[in-house]
Design an enzyme around this catalytic site. Structure first.
Site, PDB file in Angstrom:
ATOM      1  N   SER A 127       0.830  -1.205   0.000  1.00  0.00           N
ATOM      2  CA  SER A 127       0.000   0.000   0.000  1.00  0.00           C
ATOM      3  C   SER A 127       0.861   1.249   0.000  1.00  0.00           C
ATOM      4  O   SER A 127       1.921   1.284   0.635  1.00  0.00           O
ATOM      5  CB  SER A 127      -0.853  -0.029   1.268  1.00  0.00           C
ATOM      6  OG  SER A 127      -1.391   1.240   1.526  1.00  0.00           O
ATOM      7  N   TYR A 152      -2.848  -1.520  10.767  1.00  0.00           N
ATOM      8  CA  TYR A 152      -3.018  -1.979   9.377  1.00  0.00           C
ATOM      9  C   TYR A 152      -1.790  -1.588   8.549  1.00  0.00           C
ATOM     10  O   TYR A 152      -1.176  -2.423   7.879  1.00  0.00           O
ATOM     11  CB  TYR A 152      -4.282  -1.381   8.746  1.00  0.00           C
ATOM     12  CG  TYR A 152      -4.223  -1.401   7.239  1.00  0.00           C
ATOM     13  CD1 TYR A 152      -4.406  -2.584   6.544  1.00  0.00           C
ATOM     14  CD2 TYR A 152      -3.924  -0.237   6.510  1.00  0.00           C
ATOM     15  CE1 TYR A 152      -4.302  -2.615   5.159  1.00  0.00           C
ATOM     16  CE2 TYR A 152      -3.822  -0.262   5.136  1.00  0.00           C
ATOM     17  CZ  TYR A 152      -4.009  -1.449   4.464  1.00  0.00           C
ATOM     18  OH  TYR A 152      -3.889  -1.481   3.101  1.00  0.00           O
ATOM     19  N   LYS A 156       1.334  -3.915   6.751  1.00  0.00           N
ATOM     20  CA  LYS A 156       1.787  -3.887   5.353  1.00  0.00           C
ATOM     21  C   LYS A 156       3.304  -3.683   5.283  1.00  0.00           C
ATOM     22  O   LYS A 156       3.992  -4.331   4.497  1.00  0.00           O
ATOM     23  CB  LYS A 156       1.055  -2.783   4.572  1.00  0.00           C
ATOM     24  CG  LYS A 156      -0.377  -3.145   4.225  1.00  0.00           C
ATOM     25  CD  LYS A 156      -0.453  -4.317   3.248  1.00  0.00           C
ATOM     26  CE  LYS A 156      -1.856  -4.808   3.029  1.00  0.00           C
ATOM     27  NZ  LYS A 156      -1.919  -6.101   2.305  1.00  0.00           N
TER      28      LYS A 156
END
Ligand code: UD1
Length: 344
Positions: A127, A152, A156
């Site tokens: 991301s 989150y 990643k």
């Protein structure tokens, strides 16, 4: 040579569009999905688009034995594309262990199984959130990573690191793809994003407001240092994104990768403000949106858009669809969704 590609999370938003592109390119995608944020009807809808309903098995990648059993039954794979992960930024702050457990254990289990079964190449979903607010725009893959703003985002960054270490140890050949803001839906209107509950993201909030599911869109922040005061992002059509995964897999299959773990930005290279997106939606669909300004949203950066030179030159991939197509397809999908496409 095998054309089978394991697509974890292949019934999800980006996964389903990638499955369509894989089938179009002659691959045989095999979907594993635990249905935590997707619908089993999507396999049939993909079949309606391509004329070929993909293989789907409900499997949680955190279950090592189930995953290993799948690899054992399938025989050699041409590659693995790993989408399966939790992705709600706010929820990850409230439930960090849920996010670390799911997003990291699934990746580790996958890498272990791949090592045990012929070491197929890996395409990993990353991301652009790893950049935070970049010091220089457009942002290149060489920019320093920022401390993640959420578990989150951290999962990643840690995922990229795990892939990197495994690649350095010669245990995997991989490409990580850093997505900017994926929006839109397949041009058929048969698959698209399925946000659970109230959407966090801009485009599903726009389409739900337009269809009357939400009363009003809040535009978060009007005093950013941008031409119209609203925040700028690089929105990319999800079908362009799907195509990039096929290109990445082909690069790895042909051995054209320059190192064991390459990283590419996936965006259009062009930034649009929130107000420009609203205007584009109204213009493309003829629907007037009910919106209002609201305070800035915590954790939002001001402006980010991609330098896509590396993906253009090395992957030979370029985003083709513009903002208007993104809006038209998202609207078509929203209308089909409210007409009950998943219940047919
Ligand atoms: C978010 C996630 C990012 C994820 C991406 C997936 C955060 C901090 N980041 O990015 O990790 O990869 O989604 O697409 O959540 N906006 C409004 N009103 C709304 C919703 C959004 O004005 O109701 C604005 C936001 O303030 C932002 C822009 O629209 O300026 C885009 O927001 P959003 O679609 O949520 O994406 P990001 O926050 O960029």
């Amino acid at each position: 040579m095998s054309k089978k590609v394991l697509v974890s999370g292949g019934l999800g938003y980006i996964g389903s569009h990638t499955v369509v592109e894989l089938q179009k390119s002659g691959f045989e995608p095999l979907i594993l999905d635990n249905l935590s944020n997707s619908s089993p009807q999507v396999a049939g809808l993909i079949g309606r688009i391509t004329g070929n309903r993909p293989f789907f098995e409900q499997t949680d990648l955190c279950d090592f034995d189930a995953l290993e059993g799948f690899f054992g039954r399938q025989g050699p794979l041409a590659g693995v594309i790993h989408f399966a992960a939790f992705k709600a930024v706010g929820e990850s702050v409230a439930k960090p262990l849920k996010y670390y457990h799911n997003n990291l254990l699934s990746l580790i289990n996958l890498l272990r199984c791949m090592g045990l079964h012929g070491s197929p190449p890996l395409v990993f979903s990353s991301s652009a959130s790893v950049y935070g607010q970049p010091a220089r725009l457009p942002v290149t893959e060489k920019a320093a990573l920022q401390p993640p703003a959420s578990p989150y985002g951290q999962s990643k960054q840690m995922g990229e690191r795990i892939v990197d270490d495994a690649a350095k140890a010669g245990q995997v050949r991989a490409i990580s793809l850093r997505y900017f803001n994926p929006v839109g839906a397949h041009e058929s209107g048969l698959i698209g994003e399925l946000p659970p509950g109230i959407p966090d993201n801009l485009v599903p909030y726009i389409t739900q407001t337009a269809i009357g599911k939400r009363e009003r869109l809040s535009v978060f922040g009007k005093d950013y240092n941008t031409p119209d005061g609203t925040a700028i992002r690089d929105y990319i059509h999800v079908s362009d994104l799907g195509r990039a995964h096929v290109t990445a897999l082909e690069r790895l299959s042909k051995g054209n990768n320059a190192s064991g773990h390459e990283i590419f930005n996936l965006g259009t290279g062009k930034g649009y403000s929130v107000l420009e997106v609203i205007t584009a939606f109204e213009k493309a669909t003829g629907v007037k949106l009910n919106w209002d300004f609201a305070p800035r949203r915590a954790g939002d950066v001001e402006s980010v858009w991609a330098d896509t030179t590396l993906a253009n030159l090395k992957l030979g991939w370029k985003a083709e669809k513009g903002l208007e197509e993104m809006m038209v397809s998202a609207w078509k999908w929203e209308k089909n969704l409210s007409a009950g496409i998943l219940d047919q």
